[in-house]
Motif scaffolding. Structure first.
Motif, PDB file in Angstrom:
ATOM      1  N   MET A 157       0.825  -1.204   0.000  1.00  0.00           N
ATOM      2  CA  MET A 157       0.000   0.000   0.000  1.00  0.00           C
ATOM      3  C   MET A 157       0.863   1.261   0.000  1.00  0.00           C
ATOM      4  SD  MET A 157      -3.443   0.626   0.335  1.00  0.00           S
ATOM      5  CE  MET A 157      -4.211  -0.518   1.463  1.00  0.00           C
ATOM      6  N   LEU A 158       2.031   1.157   0.640  1.00  0.00           N
ATOM      7  CA  LEU A 158       2.935   2.305   0.792  1.00  0.00           C
ATOM      8  C   LEU A 158       4.316   1.919   0.275  1.00  0.00           C
ATOM      9  CD1 LEU A 158       1.872   2.960   4.475  1.00  0.00           C
ATOM     10  CD2 LEU A 158       1.280   4.469   2.583  1.00  0.00           C
ATOM     11  N   PRO A 159       4.543   2.008  -1.030  1.00  0.00           N
ATOM     12  CA  PRO A 159       5.831   1.575  -1.591  1.00  0.00           C
ATOM     13  C   PRO A 159       7.045   2.299  -1.011  1.00  0.00           C
ATOM     14  CG  PRO A 159       4.200   1.913  -3.324  1.00  0.00           C
ATOM     15  CD  PRO A 159       3.600   2.454  -2.059  1.00  0.00           C
ATOM     16  N   GLU A 160       6.851   3.507  -0.502  1.00  0.00           N
ATOM     17  CA  GLU A 160       7.957   4.283   0.065  1.00  0.00           C
ATOM     18  C   GLU A 160       8.116   4.080   1.568  1.00  0.00           C
ATOM     19  OE1 GLU A 160       9.972   5.890  -2.008  1.00  0.00           O
ATOM     20  OE2 GLU A 160       8.656   5.120  -3.589  1.00  0.00           O
ATOM     21  N   SER A 306      -4.247   5.030  -2.488  1.00  0.00           N
ATOM     22  CA  SER A 306      -4.797   4.212  -3.555  1.00  0.00           C
ATOM     23  C   SER A 306      -4.478   2.746  -3.246  1.00  0.00           C
ATOM     24  CB  SER A 306      -4.191   4.599  -4.901  1.00  0.00           C
ATOM     25  OG  SER A 306      -4.526   5.940  -5.225  1.00  0.00           O
ATOM     26  N   ILE A 307      -5.477   1.911  -3.379  1.00  0.00           N
ATOM     27  CA  ILE A 307      -5.267   0.487  -3.114  1.00  0.00           C
ATOM     28  C   ILE A 307      -4.742  -0.161  -4.389  1.00  0.00           C
ATOM     29  CG2 ILE A 307      -6.332  -1.669  -2.364  1.00  0.00           C
ATOM     30  CD1 ILE A 307      -8.524   0.009  -1.046  1.00  0.00           C
ATOM     31  N   PRO A 308      -3.559  -0.758  -4.351  1.00  0.00           N
ATOM     32  CA  PRO A 308      -3.005  -1.394  -5.549  1.00  0.00           C
ATOM     33  C   PRO A 308      -3.927  -2.493  -6.078  1.00  0.00           C
ATOM     34  CG  PRO A 308      -1.356  -1.243  -3.812  1.00  0.00           C
ATOM     35  CD  PRO A 308      -2.664  -0.894  -3.185  1.00  0.00           C
ATOM     36  N   PRO A 309      -3.994  -2.663  -7.390  1.00  0.00           N
ATOM     37  CA  PRO A 309      -4.823  -3.738  -7.954  1.00  0.00           C
ATOM     38  C   PRO A 309      -4.490  -5.111  -7.377  1.00  0.00           C
ATOM     39  CG  PRO A 309      -4.073  -2.250  -9.680  1.00  0.00           C
ATOM     40  CD  PRO A 309      -3.353  -1.843  -8.428  1.00  0.00           C
ATOM     41  N   SER A 310      -3.206  -5.332  -7.039  1.00  0.00           N
ATOM     42  CA  SER A 310      -2.824  -6.632  -6.474  1.00  0.00           C
ATOM     43  C   SER A 310      -3.521  -6.883  -5.146  1.00  0.00           C
ATOM     44  CB  SER A 310      -1.306  -6.690  -6.281  1.00  0.00           C
ATOM     45  OG  SER A 310      -0.866  -5.646  -5.408  1.00  0.00           O
ATOM     46  N   LEU A 311      -3.669  -5.839  -4.334  1.00  0.00           N
ATOM     47  CA  LEU A 311      -4.354  -6.007  -3.052  1.00  0.00           C
ATOM     48  C   LEU A 311      -5.849  -6.170  -3.258  1.00  0.00           C
ATOM     49  CD1 LEU A 311      -2.809  -3.668  -0.311  1.00  0.00           C
ATOM     50  CD2 LEU A 311      -2.813  -6.140  -0.438  1.00  0.00           C
ATOM     51  N   LEU A 312      -6.400  -5.415  -4.196  1.00  0.00           N
ATOM     52  CA  LEU A 312      -7.828  -5.546  -4.470  1.00  0.00           C
ATOM     53  C   LEU A 312      -8.152  -6.964  -4.926  1.00  0.00           C
ATOM     54  CD1 LEU A 312      -8.583  -2.181  -6.307  1.00  0.00           C
ATOM     55  CD2 LEU A 312      -9.367  -2.866  -4.027  1.00  0.00           C
TER      56      LEU A 312
END
Length: 320
Positions: A157-160, A306-312
């Motif tokens: 969710m938080l790449p950084e 933003s919720i990544p498509p992978s998590l969705l």
């Protein structure tokens, strides 16, 4: 023999012969003690536990009654509540979370205990999973491992993400295993784990105010509660996760845990076996095979994430 039924002043032979059957049918209901931590866990547990007992042929009020004790997440109350259940002479105790299971174990070595707790071998609750020994059996929730997965999902969710707090309950013996899994998962991702220990639900709020720049996300130990930590995290605009489904339902960003409905139903199966004569020492401890990822879309939007498509795609449940 004391004769209870008379017809025209003469004892009824049929009634006398049937009396042993009648005595068995009128045996008192089994008394099942329930020892729960945070109140938010109680209703989901009771729903699934009662439904499974009903499916097994039990009728509340006729064949079983529940003696419920809730510590409100205050670990120091657990020994007192466990002692109450022992004094009530319940037939079995179901204890949710490690502090309650430990309190029940300390209170009695005779009454069977069905635990739902994390790493019961590591915390010393049982000898081993296959043959737990003593008067305790039940379900190992794999919460420690799930806490590590929470770190991975927060990173998606938080790449950084650079620093994640492990907010631990210092009164909970399970806190060390909880922290270790977070540290391992964080290290594998190149993220620093910030351990913060607080004494019960009244202490954790300091984590969100005393060191506001020390971390960018948090994983919260379930025995600290769900609703208050979730609400406080959102108010602090802190992305947070917990290995407890109720956390995400209460407003936390996400949760990852063993399927709670399955575990609560399995606890009823253990109680059924014990009431029918099985010894806890001979009943292997189960581990969850189904895990649920719950993502709160409303909270993500409130935090500007933003919720990544992978998590969705991975999520088992989305809270709108």
């Amino acid at each position: 023999m004391r004769r209870r039924s008379f017809i025209g002043g003469v004892a009824s032979v049929g009634a006398t012969l049937a009396s042993p059957v009648r005595v068995r049918a009128q045996a008192p209901p089994a008394r099942i003690g329930v020892l729960v931590g945070p109140t938010t866990t109680l209703d989901p547990f009771l729903k699934d536990f009662r439904e499974r007992l009903l499916a097994l042929g039990y009728v509340e009020g006729r064949t079983f009654n529940l003696e419920i004790r809730v510590s409100e997440g205050r670990v120091e109350r657990s020994p007192l509540l466990a002692a109450e259940l022992v004094r009530e002479k319940v037939d079995a105790i179901v204890a949710l979370q490690t502090p309650n299971a430990e309190a029940a174990k300390s209170a009695t070595s005779a009454i069977p205990i069905v635990m739902i707790a994390g790493d019961p071998v590591g915390t010393g609750l049982i000898a081993n999973l296959a043959r737990p020994g003593g008067n305790i059996t039940g379900i190992s929730t794999a919460t420690a491992e799930a806490s590590g997965k929470c770190v991975q999902f927060l990173r998606e969710m938080l790449p950084e993400l650079k620093r994640v707090a492990a907010i631990c309950n210092s009164l909970d013996p399970f806190s060390q295993q909880f922290l270790e899994q977070i540290q391992q998962a964080a290290a594998a991702l190149g993220v620093a784990a910030v351990p913060l220990f607080y004494k019960g639900p009244d202490g954790f709020e300091a984590a969100f105010t005393s060191e506001p720049a020390a971390f960018e996300a948090a994983v919260i130990q379930p025995s600290l509660g769900s609703t208050r930590p979730a609400e406080f995290a959102v108010a602090r605009r802190l992305p947070s996760a917990s290995p407890n489904r109720v956390f995400a339902l209460a407003g936390g960003l996400l949760s990852y845990s063993g399927n709670q409905a399955r575990m609560f139903s399995d606890a009823a199966d253990y109680v059924d076996k014990i009431l029918k004569g099985a010894r806890p020492a001979d009943l292997p401890v189960q581990q969850p095979t189904v895990f649920d990822l719950v993502v709160n879309k409303k909270t993500a939007a409130a935090l500007g994430l933003s919720i990544p498509p992978s998590l969705l795609a991975t999520a088992d449940e989305l809270v709108e």
